[in-house]
Design an enzyme around this catalytic site. Structure first.
Site, PDB file in Angstrom:
ATOM      1  N   HIS A  48       0.820  -1.198   0.000  1.00 20.51           N
ATOM      2  CA  HIS A  48       0.000   0.000   0.000  1.00 20.51           C
ATOM      3  C   HIS A  48       0.862   1.260   0.000  1.00 20.51           C
ATOM      4  O   HIS A  48       0.614   2.209  -0.746  1.00 20.51           O
ATOM      5  CB  HIS A  48      -0.944   0.005   1.217  1.00 20.51           C
ATOM      6  N   CYS A  72      34.257   4.332 -25.854  1.00 20.72           N
ATOM      7  CA  CYS A  72      33.556   4.494 -24.586  1.00 20.72           C
ATOM      8  C   CYS A  72      34.418   5.363 -23.669  1.00 20.72           C
ATOM      9  O   CYS A  72      35.513   4.984 -23.280  1.00 20.72           O
ATOM     10  CB  CYS A  72      33.239   3.145 -23.936  1.00 20.72           C
TER      11      CYS A  72
END
Length: 792
Positions: free
Chosen positions: A419, A750
């Protein structure tokens, strides 16, 4: 009278469009019973009272005037929410059933009992409001559910109590927030065969990743016993993530993640049939609720349901402890991520965070600083200070009014489908749930920072840290000839980037995944008898005790960690670099000091390719290969490319490729491509020879710069000389690109330089680089830099 003209209607006659007749929840159940049974979706049989039955009940008992009066007094502040709700509920509970309605309920209940071959069959009685489970409002948990109801009189009483629950305090408050007129909302009651999950298990699942909206994942939470503990957040459940696109191939096992929750309690039915909460056994806490085959079957059902409804779904499931059958007991639209409009990507960063006080599961990706307000009971919510960070054990719908006033939420218990998590997402609040000790280690008025910006693990740190927010527009990004890819190391954060138009992952660092998901030196798992540190050995035993072998622990954890990186951009290529720890870094893994030499300069020592065929690490490398093989063949990610780091000579490349083949990774077999890092001058000098052995190069600019210029990249005194745009470094890049292209092999880059310097991006594009791979926070900037460079 047709099946649709009375006060009760069987699920088999209900369609999803009947929300005005039986409410959203029951309309969905009926739709599944009517249309999806033939596709393998099992829904407990039953029936629903209609909205007309509710309105007739209110009218026959002359309750309209009292309800309107109480709500009006509430609106003008003459009575409290608690008093108004209590007055209305009592009036409804004291109402009498109209004879026709009572007779229909009894008749349908008898028919259900007869069909199941039982007298007074046990049923679950659930509320379903006509304003419930709409695409923009979930109304989750606003009305009541009653379990294991037996007998006609007990059923009528439970149905009346469901009617009354339309006016719980939380339901009244939620309708006010969402702008629904109270008396225009009616309530239907769903009556289903009770699934004996008290002896089995149950939980919640979503057909979408709840934190990022990634559409190709199913998320399942599971706990022992009845499902209320999971929904309420009272238990820390197991969590499983599954990759939807592979579910139709039953030869694969596309489970991306399995986390064993603490599961300290469960809800069962006692001898008298009443539901009660008891402690779980040690064995239950340490065991997964679902087997792999059950996880995959549930995920397939989630996909079928999602496809039928044409939208992401939030579902509850239960496994009968007597028969082992799996049932879907609820299905509703997912109301947060699927409705999220994201023209911009917002990224949070916490600068210089203080000491970590507690951690849990992150909900959302934001971060806030503030003061803690601990509220241990819903009775004390009036003591909450607006704008504080709410810290509590768990929440239920009664907490919603105070949650709306919080800056962030931290709970001891609960998973991603609890919840607290659901409401935090709906409110847009960062939350850290399932910490275990938050109410114990934190205190009122303490100044802290709550961060959900680091992936799946949320953190509460000491002090008010500075938080920076970066916002990038993502709805009008340029297209480029050069592939702009992403460097990723953190599996838990991979899904958050799925909306970006990445061309793949140019660098996934295996050692980062080992460090975060395995934590143990591979050789310590192969040869635990050599581990000298008794504390490390105890921790290794704790981590691996539930696995068939210590080697299996490494292979499963690593393959699944990498799978999440491979999943977010599938089927685009994902280049996984085999481990590139230095010896001092390997030594920091659990048990590592028993296997690593002490080197004066680990940066150019026993690292990368040289380890893979060495007798000192060969068995550890075999585990890495097994993990990649499982990632590609069993989980299914054949988009994964393997990359070898720090490979000094072509002869060394031959030795590594031979060892890989011995461990099931034969270049070219099954489409496997193998790349090599270009980070040593010898990789450039011998580029033609390397190109004969590998399918591509990836330039590691940091190492290539330091080894070309002879500069320790970590040296502060020489930092001004460490330049990736030095002519000598650029010559190296230009040369390897030319030689690789002459051999018909791709070259990627990279490194951070293209994001820091647009001129560097232009230079790489001019040199003909095939791809540029950068960190996620730099991706959009580099994409623009590359696009501008290609224009001229």
């Amino acid at each position: 009278m047709s099946n649709r003209d009375g006060y009760v209607i069987g699920f088999e006659h209900v369609m999803h469009t009947d929300t005005d007749i039986v409410g959203g929840k029951n309309a969905s159940l009926g739709e599944m019973v009517r249309t999806l049974g033939q596709k393998g979706i099992k829904v407990p049989p039953g029936f629903a009272t209609t909205a007309g039955a509710f309105r007739d009940f209110i009218e026959r008992n002359e309750l309209e005037i009292q309800i309107a009066r109480d709500l009006q007094r509430l609106a003008i502040g003459k009575v409290s929410l608690s008093d108004a709700g209590k007055s209305i509920r009592n009036a409804i509970r004291n109402g009498d059933w109209p004879d026709e309605t009572a007779q229909e309920i009894r008749s349908h209940y008898r028919r259900l009992s007869d069909a199941l071959g039982q007298k007074n069959v046990a049923v679950a009685v659930r509320s379903s409001a006509t304003a419930e489970d709409l695409p923009d409002a979930s109304f989750a948990g606003q009305q009541e559910t009653f379990l294991n109801v037996c007998g006609e009189n007990a059923l009528l009483e439970a149905c009346r109590n469901c009617y009354a629950s339309l006016y719980t305090d939380r339901a009244i408050s939620y309708r006010q927030t969402k702008g629904f007129e109270h008396q225009k909302v009616a309530l239907s009651v769903g009556v289903q065969q009770m699934v004996n999950a008290g002896k089995g298990g149950s939980g919640v699942m979503f057909s979408i990743d709840t934190e990022t909206g990634f559409p190709n994942a199913v998320l399942i939470n599971a706990a022992w016993g009845l499902g209320e503990t999971v929904v309420q957040g009272a238990v820390d459940p197991d969590e499983y993530q599954i990759f939807k696109p592979f579910l139709n191939d039953r030869a694969l096992c596309p489970i991306l993640e399995k986390k064993c929750g603490r599961k300290e309690i469960k809800m069962i039915l006692d001898a008298s049939g009443d539901a009660r909460t008891v402690a779980t056994s040690t064995a239950e806490r340490e065991k997964y609720v679902l087997s792999d085959s059950e996880i995959l079957e549930l995920a397939r059902q989630a996909s079928i349901i999602e496809e039928h409804y044409g939208q992401p779904m939030d579902m509850e499931w239960a496994r009968d402890g007597d028969t082992g059958e799996m049932f879907i007991v609820q299905a509703r639209p997912e109301t947060v991520q699927s409705r999220r409009d994201l023209p911009a990507l917002r990224t949070y960063a916490v600068e210089a965070p203080g000491e970590a006080l507690t951690t849990g599961l992150s909900v959302g990706d934001a971060a806030v600083s503030g003061r803690i307000n601990i509220i241990k009971s819903a009775r004390d919510i009036d003591n909450f200070v607006d704008g504080s960070i709410l810290v509590t054990s768990t929440t239920d719908p009664d907490w919603v009014p105070v949650m709306k006033r919080a800056a962030a939420i931290v709970t001891d218990h609960g998973g991603r489908t609890s919840h607290a998590a659901i409401i935090s997402r709906e409110l847009g609040l960062p939350a850290v749930v399932g910490c275990g000790d938050a109410t114990h280690v934190l205190h009122d008025a303490q100044e802290v920072t709550v961060s959900c910006a680091g992936g799946e693990t949320g953190t509460v740190t000491e002090g008010l840290s500075k938080i920076t927010v970066t916002e990038d527009t993502i709805d009008d990004l340029p297209d480029t000839r050069t592939d702009v890819m992403m460097n990723l190391a953190n599996p838990s954060a991979a899904f958050r980037w799925w909306r970006l138009p990445v061309r793949g992952v140019g660098l996934a660092r295996m050692e980062f995944v080992i460090n975060s998901t395995v934590r143990v030196h591979p050789m310590a798992l192969v040869h635990p008898e050599r581990v000298a540190d008794s504390n490390a050995l105890d921790e290794i035993e704790r981590l691996t005790h539930s696995y068939d072998s210590k080697e299996e622990f490494f292979v499963e954890r690593l393959s699944r960690g990498l799978s999440r990186i491979a999943a977010f951009c599938h089927p685009k290529p994902v280049i996984v670099r085999m481990s590139d720890f230095k010896t001092n870094e390997y030594a920091d893994l659990l048990g590592g000091r028993s296997f690593e030499p002490s080197e004066a300069n680990p940066m150019i020592g026993f690292r990368g390719a040289s380890r893979y065929y060495s007798e000192h690490y060969r068995e550890g490398f075999a585990l890495e290969c097994r993990a990649i093989d499982r990632l590609r063949r069993k989980i299914g990610f054949q988009n994964v490319i393997v990359m070898i780091p720090f490979c000094r000579t072509p002869a060394e490349a031959d030795r590594v490729l031979r060892v890989m083949g011995e461990n099931g990774l034969e270049r070219g077999t099954g489409g496997l491509e193998v790349y090599v890092m270009c980070e040593i001058p010898s990789n450039v000098v011998c580029a033609a020879e390397f190109a004969q052995r590998f399918d591509g190069f990836s330039i590691g600019s940091n190492d290539l710069t330091q080894l070309t210029l002879g500069i320790d990249r970590d040296s502060e005194d020489l930092s001004e000389l460490f330049r990736e745009d030095d002519p000598a470094v650029l010559w190296m890049i230009e040369t390897v690109v030319r030689k690789a292209h002459d051999a018909g092999v791709k070259v990627g880059f990279c490194g951070q330089a293209p994001s820091n310097d647009p001129a560097y991006a232009r230079q790489l594009v001019k040199l003909g680089i095939d791809s540029i791979s950068v960190t996620p926070d730099s991706f959009i900037k580099v994409l623009h830099n590359v696009a501008n460079a290609e224009i001229g």
